[in-house]
Write an enzyme that holds these catalytic residues in place. Structure first.
Site, PDB file in Angstrom:
ATOM      1  N   ARG A 137       0.858  -1.187   0.000  1.00 38.55           N
ATOM      2  CA  ARG A 137       0.000   0.000   0.000  1.00 38.55           C
ATOM      3  C   ARG A 137       0.891   1.232   0.000  1.00 38.55           C
ATOM      4  NH1 ARG A 137      -2.053  -3.603   3.897  1.00 38.55           N
ATOM      5  NH2 ARG A 137      -4.151  -4.405   3.421  1.00 38.55           N
ATOM      6  N   LYS A 162      -1.971  -2.134   7.627  1.00 36.59           N
ATOM      7  CA  LYS A 162      -3.405  -1.980   7.859  1.00 36.59           C
ATOM      8  C   LYS A 162      -3.888  -3.031   8.853  1.00 36.59           C
ATOM      9  CE  LYS A 162      -7.777  -1.495   5.354  1.00 36.59           C
ATOM     10  NZ  LYS A 162      -8.420  -1.532   4.014  1.00 36.59           N
ATOM     11  N   HIS A 236      -2.994   2.742  -6.083  1.00 31.00           N
ATOM     12  CA  HIS A 236      -3.384   1.435  -5.548  1.00 31.00           C
ATOM     13  C   HIS A 236      -3.519   0.388  -6.649  1.00 31.00           C
ATOM     14  CE1 HIS A 236      -4.517  -0.558  -1.836  1.00 31.00           C
ATOM     15  NE2 HIS A 236      -5.511  -1.179  -2.465  1.00 31.00           N
ATOM     16  N   ARG A 239      -0.849  -2.277  -6.642  1.00 29.70           N
ATOM     17  CA  ARG A 239      -1.085  -3.395  -5.709  1.00 29.70           C
ATOM     18  C   ARG A 239      -2.059  -4.392  -6.337  1.00 29.70           C
ATOM     19  NH1 ARG A 239      -1.253  -4.871  -0.086  1.00 29.70           N
ATOM     20  NH2 ARG A 239      -3.340  -5.415   0.646  1.00 29.70           N
ATOM     21  N   HIS A 262      -4.247  -9.631   3.713  1.00 33.89           N
ATOM     22  CA  HIS A 262      -5.701  -9.670   3.808  1.00 33.89           C
ATOM     23  C   HIS A 262      -6.133 -10.588   4.943  1.00 33.89           C
ATOM     24  CE1 HIS A 262      -6.434  -8.432  -0.678  1.00 33.89           C
ATOM     25  NE2 HIS A 262      -6.246  -7.397   0.116  1.00 33.89           N
TER      26      HIS A 262
END
Length: 304
Positions: A137, A162, A236, A239, A262
């Site tokens: 990111r 994140k 983005h 990615r 994720h």
């Protein structure tokens, strides 16, 4: 929020958010959402009624907000009424709309090559190569420190990405060479007194601060324009392209999930819908009806 009473309410809300360790960005979004609610009411949100909440949600729809923006506003308001005010009756009035599921915008390998070629400076190539080559990111790229690059193990450590999670990603040899070249040219005016491992890989204009995400985004868009990329891509998209190209190359989807960080496999599985290489190789039931075999890229089809 304005006024003495509302300022006290805002302070309580900030304390509640900090106590739950919400990110600075999330706190900012929630505060702005509640400011909007207070402006609509013309008084403190502490005095809101269920009818006020209902009218505010209709107001947001009438104002033309996108579903994503509308849901974001109501998430902030819901935190205020449910956590800070402890008004579950108001929280129960809040509903979220189903957000449209859009296919991520992906660059082809040739477009990525052109983008990196037109990046210009060594710094820009290093930044963009990290975003694409490691699937990072924007915030993860700009917050990299020298100590995060582990050349001995061939990995880059992403610290508190994140969701406040650490993870490791690959460090391609070509990228390592690029970063070593950049380290020799990297500005050192703010390095005094900072241990080598803690120095920003991409220092910003202010002492002790890294390059900003906004500055990085500008670098991407300038490079994309110079490369003649007309599709509506964002930083983005690199990615997205990383994940899609790995999937097309046969990498197991769970490995891609780990690289991207994720929490849910569903977030990674959506790249199957844009993996054009995989889709193009699939046979349609129509092929079986006609008795003809599909022509695959790079090979001549055999006679049926």
């Amino acid at each position: 929020m304005s006024g003495h009473a509302i300022s006290e309410l805002r302070q309580r809300m900030i304390e509640d958010m900090e106590g739950r360790r919400l990110s600075a960005a999330t706190q900012r979004f929630h505060i702005n959402s509640c400011k909007r609610f207070a402006a609509f009411l013309g008084r403190s949100p502490a005095t809101a009624t269920a009818e006020d909440v209902r009218r505010f949600q209709h107001h947001l729809s009438d104002a033309g907000l996108s579903i994503i923006s509308r849901n974001r506003v109501m998430t902030g308001v819901k935190f205020l009424v449910r956590v800070t005010l402890r008004r579950l009756d108001l929280a129960n009035e809040i509903y979220h709309l189903r957000e449209p599921q859009k296919i991520p915008q992906v660059l082809s390998r040739e477009e990525v090559k052109r983008l990196l070629l037109m990046a210009g400076s060594l710094k820009n190539r290093s930044l963009l190569s990290l975003a694409y080559g490691c699937g990072l990111r924007a915030g993860e790229v700009v917050r990299l420190r020298a100590g995060d690059i582990d050349s001995a193990q061939g990995v880059i450590r992403i610290v508190q990405g994140k969701g406040s999670k650490d993870r490791n990603v690959m460090l391609p040899p070509e990228l390592l060479d690029l970063l070593r070249q950049w380290w020799k040219q990297r500005p050192t005016r703010y390095d005094a007194g900072v241990p080598a491992a803690e120095r920003w890989l991409f220092p910003g204009l202010k002492a002790g601060k890294p390059l900003t995400k906004r500055q990085f985004s500008r670098i991407f868009h300038r490079s994309a324009e110079a490369a003649g990329i007309a599709k509506p891509v964002t930083l983005h998209s690199l990615r997205h392209s990383f994940a899609t190209h790995l999937l097309e190359g046969g990498t197991d989807i769970r490995r891609i999930q780990a690289l991207l960080g994720h929490a849910k496999l569903d977030s990674t599985a959506r790249y199957a819908s844009v993996a054009t290489g995989i889709i193009a190789r699939m046979e349609s039931p129509l092929d079986g009806l006609t008795g003809k075999r599909r022509r695959t890229r790079g090979k001549k089809s055999e006679p049926a």
